[in-house]
Every structure is written in C-alpha cells, then in structure tokens.
Design a protein around this motif. Structure first.
Motif, PDB file in Angstrom:
ATOM      1  N   THR A  25     -31.014 -18.536  70.203  1.00  0.00           N
ATOM      2  CA  THR A  25     -31.158 -18.392  71.483  1.00  0.00           C
ATOM      3  C   THR A  25     -30.669 -19.563  72.160  1.00  0.00           C
ATOM      4  OG1 THR A  25     -33.288 -19.164  70.793  1.00  0.00           O
ATOM      5  CG2 THR A  25     -32.878 -17.270  71.068  1.00  0.00           C
ATOM      6  N   SER A  26     -30.702 -19.032  73.327  1.00  0.00           N
ATOM      7  CA  SER A  26     -30.640 -20.019  74.206  1.00  0.00           C
ATOM      8  C   SER A  26     -30.858 -21.913  73.899  1.00  0.00           C
ATOM      9  CB  SER A  26     -30.076 -20.486  75.592  1.00  0.00           C
ATOM     10  OG  SER A  26     -32.004 -19.965  76.174  1.00  0.00           O
ATOM     11  N   ALA A  27     -32.277 -21.828  73.776  1.00  0.00           N
ATOM     12  CA  ALA A  27     -33.658 -22.659  73.277  1.00  0.00           C
ATOM     13  C   ALA A  27     -33.039 -23.457  71.921  1.00  0.00           C
ATOM     14  CB  ALA A  27     -35.065 -21.874  73.406  1.00  0.00           C
ATOM     15  N   GLN A  28     -32.578 -22.778  71.056  1.00  0.00           N
ATOM     16  CA  GLN A  28     -32.065 -23.261  69.623  1.00  0.00           C
ATOM     17  C   GLN A  28     -30.953 -24.103  69.760  1.00  0.00           C
ATOM     18  OE1 GLN A  28     -32.242 -19.536  67.851  1.00  0.00           O
ATOM     19  NE2 GLN A  28     -34.362 -20.041  66.785  1.00  0.00           N
ATOM     20  N   ILE A  29     -30.694 -22.940  70.308  1.00  0.00           N
ATOM     21  CA  ILE A  29     -29.063 -23.661  71.094  1.00  0.00           C
ATOM     22  C   ILE A  29     -28.860 -25.293  71.945  1.00  0.00           C
ATOM     23  CG2 ILE A  29     -26.449 -23.780  72.028  1.00  0.00           C
ATOM     24  CD1 ILE A  29     -27.055 -20.701  71.130  1.00  0.00           C
ATOM     25  N   GLU A  30     -29.954 -25.220  72.767  1.00  0.00           N
ATOM     26  CA  GLU A  30     -29.731 -26.979  73.760  1.00  0.00           C
ATOM     27  C   GLU A  30     -31.176 -27.780  72.801  1.00  0.00           C
ATOM     28  OE1 GLU A  30     -32.130 -25.360  76.578  1.00  0.00           O
ATOM     29  OE2 GLU A  30     -30.401 -24.166  77.507  1.00  0.00           O
ATOM     30  N   ALA A  31     -31.943 -27.238  71.741  1.00  0.00           N
ATOM     31  CA  ALA A  31     -32.363 -28.245  70.917  1.00  0.00           C
ATOM     32  C   ALA A  31     -31.163 -28.782  70.027  1.00  0.00           C
ATOM     33  CB  ALA A  31     -33.497 -27.536  70.113  1.00  0.00           C
ATOM     34  N   ARG A  32     -30.648 -27.942  69.518  1.00  0.00           N
ATOM     35  CA  ARG A  32     -29.460 -28.955  68.637  1.00  0.00           C
ATOM     36  C   ARG A  32     -28.736 -29.207  69.347  1.00  0.00           C
ATOM     37  NH1 ARG A  32     -27.511 -26.323  63.064  1.00  0.00           N
ATOM     38  NH2 ARG A  32     -29.585 -25.455  62.334  1.00  0.00           N
ATOM     39  N   TYR A  33     -28.345 -29.117  70.834  1.00  0.00           N
ATOM     40  CA  TYR A  33     -27.924 -30.153  71.664  1.00  0.00           C
ATOM     41  C   TYR A  33     -28.515 -31.394  72.130  1.00  0.00           C
ATOM     42  CZ  TYR A  33     -24.417 -26.911  73.241  1.00  0.00           C
ATOM     43  OH  TYR A  33     -23.617 -26.153  73.713  1.00  0.00           O
ATOM     44  N   ARG A  34     -29.488 -31.167  71.970  1.00  0.00           N
ATOM     45  CA  ARG A  34     -30.272 -32.536  71.965  1.00  0.00           C
ATOM     46  C   ARG A  34     -30.439 -33.359  70.249  1.00  0.00           C
ATOM     47  NH1 ARG A  34     -33.356 -29.426  74.940  1.00  0.00           N
ATOM     48  NH2 ARG A  34     -33.579 -29.676  77.043  1.00  0.00           N
ATOM     49  N   GLN A  35     -30.645 -32.463  69.489  1.00  0.00           N
ATOM     50  CA  GLN A  35     -31.141 -33.140  68.515  1.00  0.00           C
ATOM     51  C   GLN A  35     -29.473 -34.463  67.696  1.00  0.00           C
ATOM     52  OE1 GLN A  35     -33.768 -33.742  66.657  1.00  0.00           O
ATOM     53  NE2 GLN A  35     -32.494 -35.501  65.330  1.00  0.00           N
ATOM     54  N   SER A  36     -28.111 -33.733  68.345  1.00  0.00           N
ATOM     55  CA  SER A  36     -27.171 -33.657  67.730  1.00  0.00           C
ATOM     56  C   SER A  36     -27.172 -35.210  68.504  1.00  0.00           C
ATOM     57  CB  SER A  36     -25.805 -32.654  67.952  1.00  0.00           C
ATOM     58  OG  SER A  36     -25.444 -32.649  69.582  1.00  0.00           O
ATOM     59  N   ILE A  37     -27.079 -35.630  70.150  1.00  0.00           N
ATOM     60  CA  ILE A  37     -27.230 -36.509  70.879  1.00  0.00           C
ATOM     61  C   ILE A  37     -28.176 -37.513  69.554  1.00  0.00           C
ATOM     62  CG2 ILE A  37     -27.497 -37.079  73.118  1.00  0.00           C
ATOM     63  CD1 ILE A  37     -26.832 -35.251  74.153  1.00  0.00           C
ATOM     64  N   LEU A  38     -29.212 -37.594  70.176  1.00  0.00           N
ATOM     65  CA  LEU A  38     -30.139 -38.530  69.221  1.00  0.00           C
ATOM     66  C   LEU A  38     -29.348 -39.294  68.015  1.00  0.00           C
ATOM     67  CD1 LEU A  38     -33.601 -36.333  70.582  1.00  0.00           C
ATOM     68  CD2 LEU A  38     -32.605 -39.029  71.327  1.00  0.00           C
ATOM     69  N   ASP A  39     -28.412 -37.836  67.082  1.00  0.00           N
ATOM     70  CA  ASP A  39     -28.676 -38.560  65.920  1.00  0.00           C
ATOM     71  C   ASP A  39     -26.418 -38.673  65.714  1.00  0.00           C
ATOM     72  OD1 ASP A  39     -30.627 -37.992  65.090  1.00  0.00           O
ATOM     73  OD2 ASP A  39     -30.234 -35.792  63.820  1.00  0.00           O
ATOM     74  N   ASP A  40     -26.337 -39.274  67.073  1.00  0.00           N
ATOM     75  CA  ASP A  40     -24.799 -39.507  67.578  1.00  0.00           C
ATOM     76  C   ASP A  40     -25.181 -40.885  66.547  1.00  0.00           C
ATOM     77  OD1 ASP A  40     -22.374 -40.648  67.997  1.00  0.00           O
ATOM     78  OD2 ASP A  40     -22.652 -39.918  70.198  1.00  0.00           O
ATOM     79  N   ALA A  41     -23.994 -41.449  65.939  1.00  0.00           N
ATOM     80  CA  ALA A  41     -23.221 -42.438  65.291  1.00  0.00           C
ATOM     81  C   ALA A  41     -22.909 -43.412  66.236  1.00  0.00           C
ATOM     82  CB  ALA A  41     -22.989 -42.057  64.112  1.00  0.00           C
TER      83      ALA A  41
END
Length: 628
Positions: free
Chosen positions: A374-390
């Motif tokens: 869903t769009s909510a799941q994908i947006e949550a992944r977006y946020r997590q990938s930004i937080l985990d950006d090296a």
C-alpha cells in the motif's frame, strides 16, 4: 578456504583477483580427478556458476601443462550458446578467466556485422563463442576452420533443442574432429539431450549437481493477488516496496513489454526494454545499462531474457503468469544466483489464482501470500531509508562543515531538515492506490462453496441493467466477465443474469453493491458505448416456459389447461380433402416391364424365336417437333 590446487595456475590467479574464495558445487565437480580429460554431461541449476566451471574444465586440455596459449591461429575451443545475450555473456566471463593465459576470444552471434566477425576469425582465435546458426554459417562459408578443435562446449543444451537448433548442433559436432572433448551443460537432461550425448560423446561422465529439492532454495516466492484492473499499480508498488538494486519484469508479448515500459518511464523509473523486435545493438545497450547502473528495471519477454545474468538482480516480477513450470523456473532463476538471495513476486489477478497455484505445484515450489504493498507501507519505507541513510552519519570535511555552519546561522535546524526531506521524497516515485482485498488462504479449494449448495450471498441482492441485449447478441459467456471487470468483483458476487431484447438485468450481492457503484463511477465500464445503471423496481419477469412452446404435448402438461382457451372457442378444424387414389401402372406409356424383359431374355438364351420387340415411341415433350 583456499582454491583447489587442481585449477590451472594461469586461471587460479584470475579467480583470486576476482575475489573467489570458494567454488560452487558444479565448479568443484568438474575439477574432480575422474572428470579430467573426459567428456562431461553436467546438469546444474541456472546461476550455479557453469561458465566458470566449463572454463576451468577445458583449461588443462587447451594449455597442455603450460601457462600460456601462445599465438592465436585456428580455434582450440568452441562454446555454443542458445542466445546472443548468453553468448556475449560467456565471452565476457572467459575473457577475465583466461586473461593471464593470453587467450584471444572471438564471438560469432546473429545480429552482428558478419564482416567484422570474419576479420576477427581471420586474425586468429583461441576460443570461439557463438550461437548455432551463425557458427554454422561461418563454417559452411569457410570463415571458421574447426579442424584443430580440442574441446566443444554446449551451454544450456536443453534450451538450444527447445529453440529448434538440433540440426545446427548436429552439423557442427559432425564437422568437428573426432578426438575432441565434448562437454554438455544443461539445467535438465531430457531424452533428446541423452540421445545427443550418446551420439556425439565418448563414455561421458554424468554429473548431477543440484537435486530437484534444492532448486531455487535461495529464492523467496511471494504471491500477490489483485483485481485485474490493478495489476500495473501492484507492479509499481512492488518495485517501490522492495527497492531492489536491479529488478526484471517478465511479460508474455512484445506489446506488453512496450506498454509496461512506457508506463514505468512515465512514473519516473530508470527502465529498459528487452524483446525480440529489438536489434542486437539495442539489446546489448539495454543490458549494459543494467550492469553499469544507468537503469534499475528491465521489462523483458521470455525468449529475449534466456540465460542473461544481471549483477545484483534481487527481484523478479511475473507481470504475466507463466504458462508452465519450466517457464516459471527459468524466469525466477535470473535471481538467487551463485548463492545470492533473491525474491520472486507473482502478480496474480483474482480470476487466475487457481492457474498459478497449479503451476507452482507442478514446479514443486511454495509461495507465501502477501497483500499488494500500500501507499502507507511504501511511504513508511521511504522514511526509514532516509533515517538510515549513511550520508547523515558520515563526517563532514572542512568545506562542508563551514557551509553547514552558515546554513545553521541563517535557518533553523527544523527548516533545514524539512527542506532535506522534501528533496528526498520528491526524488522518489509516488506509490499507486491498489484496491484492498483479503489475502487468500493457501488452499483455495477450502474457500470455494460446494457445487450444488444453496448460496446465501444473494439475499437482498441489488439489481443493475446493462445496455446490451439479445439484439446485440448478448451471451452470458462474455457478459459475466464484463460485469465482473466493470465493477471489480468476483463471479461469486454476481447472481442472476436475465437477458432482454435491448438490455440485460443482473444481480449483485447486497454487501458488494455500494463498492460496485463506486468502482463504476471511478473507472467506468471499460467498454465503448456500454453503460451500467442501477435498476429501479427490480427485473422484468421473463415469459413463462409454457408460452414459448409451439403446441402442447398431451395430458402431461395439466397446468396449460388453465391458460388455454375454452373448447367451444376453438375454431373447427377444416375438412380434409380425400386422398386421390394412385393410378394403376400403365405399361403403354413408356414404363419398362422388367419381368417381361427378363422372360424374353431367358427365351432368347434358350434358342426360341421371340420375334421383334414392338417399337414404343417415347412421350413427346410439349412444343417438341420431331421434324425440326
């Protein structure tokens, strides 16, 4: 673990430089003492490192104890592959493997300039890699001299037979020296491969590396069930959810490849297409784009993608359901190669769930069901990938630190963080909305009502009318799929269908009626000049069966008496004309008398005088004048 000492020294250095610390099972099998110098028939799964395996296997035969191959003249080894992409891939693998040995490797594949290939062959080659048709063409025209071959390798032999190259293979093997080594590598060993091995190999050593239970053990299968109209949206969301470094999407036809590629380009994906209608240069550029990172998604047909190896390919999506287990295994085998993990996702329309389960069962694979992302799941992944950006935790150099201090002096940390987030989210594609449907159970048979059982879903059903009827040759066989597609429902949600002269009335389950109307409002019927509207007042009753019969069938149909007119009102039957008597047979009007004719013939045979047969003129036709 160190590499085996049985590897030719010239190749061991290349393997070490490439980062090889361990070998795959098929690579270890061809280095066994009993395999040295023997003909080999090897079956191993796709992605098991077969190219490096047969490269190491033929090295002792080509080098003959030395470390260098010497001057390139007539080819010493011939490698035959089913497709252009696989042949060029094999050439690249052997190039680095034999770099220290000074090997000159030439490719001969269809779609390339044949004059360039002839010049390359004229300059000499140690190893020639090509497709069957182009190799045979060079041999028949004298451009390729295979009189000094020491080894012939058939890579993906089963696929070459499936593609119709048997005659070309037999021609090439028959023209090769009898004292050569012949190595056949195949994912499976069907009867045709066994016959080919018996004819053209000498006491071949059979090596079976990966058993059926181990096939695709590094691939995780996911089954995503979606409404048919949401298939492309589910593909887009699946790409965004898994965010693989490289992904490949399989379609059945070239037109499907072109359509899906255009859709993904419009959504901001770095995508390339791979189909049979492309030229060899276009196909090569597409694969190179995947290898160097300019593209991350490849949309391909089955034939075009045979045997290709794309690095970091972690995701395979089946946009169209494979028709058989071999196709499923071949497609999925593009990922999970050489010990690397991979994910295979099957996007399945609701009405095709049973078909894909049968294919999975025949392939002896298990797939776990999952919801379309869903769009909510994908947006949550977006946020997590930004937080985990090296990059956020990397130390800043002096120039960056000074500029960061200047930014902090002008803007607050919250403003800077918000601007950074806007830039990051704008660079990512926006997910699609996919209709939410329940994840089906693993066994679909349990979910189906028994045949003949009374259905409870039509209690209080809502009626609709469709602007097609008998005059438009409406038929339930194609009306039912149209009704389901128009409203995004399954067949189980459709009740009675009553076809009238100019329109059709059908029933939708009460708990699906509102969703059916909403889907119609947003998507339409999907057919030109066809409308569907709610039906007020219920359906019109169809004619009773007794009215459709032309006449009663006797006393068995007693209810008809209530509707039949009274006996006295029936018209009296007309008197029948008496049947004319048949006229007697008249022998004088030219009709033959067979008994008399037979008696005259018998008397003549006995020698009696029967006299002349009287002449009987035929009846004249009207207007006939014999004197004319």
């Amino acid at each position: 673990m160190t590499l085996p000492t049985s590897i030719a020294p010239a190749l061991a250095g290349a393997l070490t430089a490439r980062g090889y610390e361990t070998l795959t099972p098929v690579q270890l099998a061809v280095l066994a003492p009993e395999a040295e110098g023997a003909d080999l028939l090897v079956s191993a799964q796709t992605g098991s490192g077969k190219t490096v395996a047969f490269g190491m296997a033929i090295a002792p035969t080509l080098l003959e104890g030395g470390d260098h191959l010497g001057e390139a003249r007539k080819p010493l080894a011939l490698v035959i592959a089913p497709t252009r992409e696989l042949a060029l891939q094999v050439q690249r693998e052997l190039a680095w493997l034999y770099a220290d040995a000074g090997a000159r490797i030439v490719s001969n594949v269809g779609g390339m300039d044949i004059r360039t290939e002839r010049r390359a062959l004229a300059n000499g080659a140690h190893i020639v890699v090509g497709t069957p048709g182009r190799l045979r063409d060079h041999i028949t025209k004298g451009a390729l001299d295979i009189s000094e071959l020491k080894a012939v390798v058939l890579d993906e032999a089963d696929e070459m037979l499936d593609l119709g190259f048997r005659e070309d293979l037999e021609f090439i093997l028959a023209a090769s020296p009898e004292e050569r080594r012949t190595l056949m590598f195949s994912a499976t060993v069907p009867k045709a491969i066994a016959q080919l091995a018996t004819t053209y190999q000498r006491d071949a050593l059979r090596l079976s590396v990966a058993g059926e239970k181990e096939q695709h053990g590094d691939i995780e299968y996911k089954l995503v069930t979606v409404p048919a109209h949401d298939r492309e949206n589910a593909i887009i969301n699946t790409l965004l959810y898994f965010d693989a470094p490289n992904a490949i999407i399989f379609c059945h036809t070239r037109e499907s490849v072109k359509h899906l590629t255009a859709r993904l380009l419009n959504r901001g994906f770095a995508v390339v297409a791979l189909s049979g209608e492309l030229t060899q240069a276009e196909r090569t550029n597409a694969l190179q784009s995947m290898r160097d990172g300019r593209a991350r998604v490849c949309v391909a047909t089955d034939v075009a993608a045979r045997g290709i190896d794309i690095p970091n390919l972690d995701l395979v999506i089946h946009a169209d359901i494979p028709g058989n287990p071999d196709t499923l295994l071949h497609r999925s085998g593009r990922t999970g190669r050489a010990g690397r993990k991979g994910t295979c996702v099957l996007i399945v329309p609701q009405h095709r769930r049973g078909a894909v389960q049968r294919v999975l069962k025949l392939a002896r694979l298990e797939a776990s069901n999952m919801q379309a992302p869903t769009s909510a799941q994908i947006e949550a992944r977006y946020r997590q990938s930004i937080l985990d950006d090296a990059a956020l935790s990397a130390p800043a150099d002096e120039d960056i630190a000074a500029f960061a201090t200047e930014l902090l002096g002008r803007y607050t940390p919250e403003q800077i963080a918000a601007a950074y987030l806007r830039v990051q989210l704008a660079a990512r594609p926006v997910p699609e909305e996919v209709d939410d449907i329940p994840v089906p159970a693993q066994s679909f048979k349990k979910d189906r009502p028994e045949r003949g059982a009374p259905s409870e879903r039509m209690t209080g059903g809502v009626w609709f009318k469709l602007s097609l009827g008998r005059k438009q040759r409406a038929d339930p066989r194609w009306l039912l799929p149209m009704i389901c597609k128009a409203g995004g429902v399954e067949k189980a949600s459709v009740g009675s269908i009553k076809i009238q002269d100019t329109e059709t009335h059908f029933e939708i389950a009460a708990n699906k009626a509102d969703a059916y109307l909403a889907h119609l409002a947003s998507h339409g019927t999907g057919e030109r000049n066809v409308t569907i509207q709610p039906l007020s007042g219920g359906p019109s009753s169809s004619a009773p069966k007794w009215e459709k019969r032309k006449k009663p069938r006797g006393d068995r149909f007693e209810p008809m008496a209530a509707f039949a007119p009274a006996p006295e009102e029936l018209p009296a039957p007309a008197a029948k004309k008496p049947k004319a008597k048949s006229k007697p047979f008249n022998k004088d009007k030219g009709k033959p008398d067979f008994k008399a004719k037979k008696a005259r013939a018998a008397a003549a045979a006995a020698g009696q005088d029967v006299g002349e047969r009287p002449f009987k003129p035929k009846r004249k036709k009207p207007g006939f004048d014999p004197a004319a």
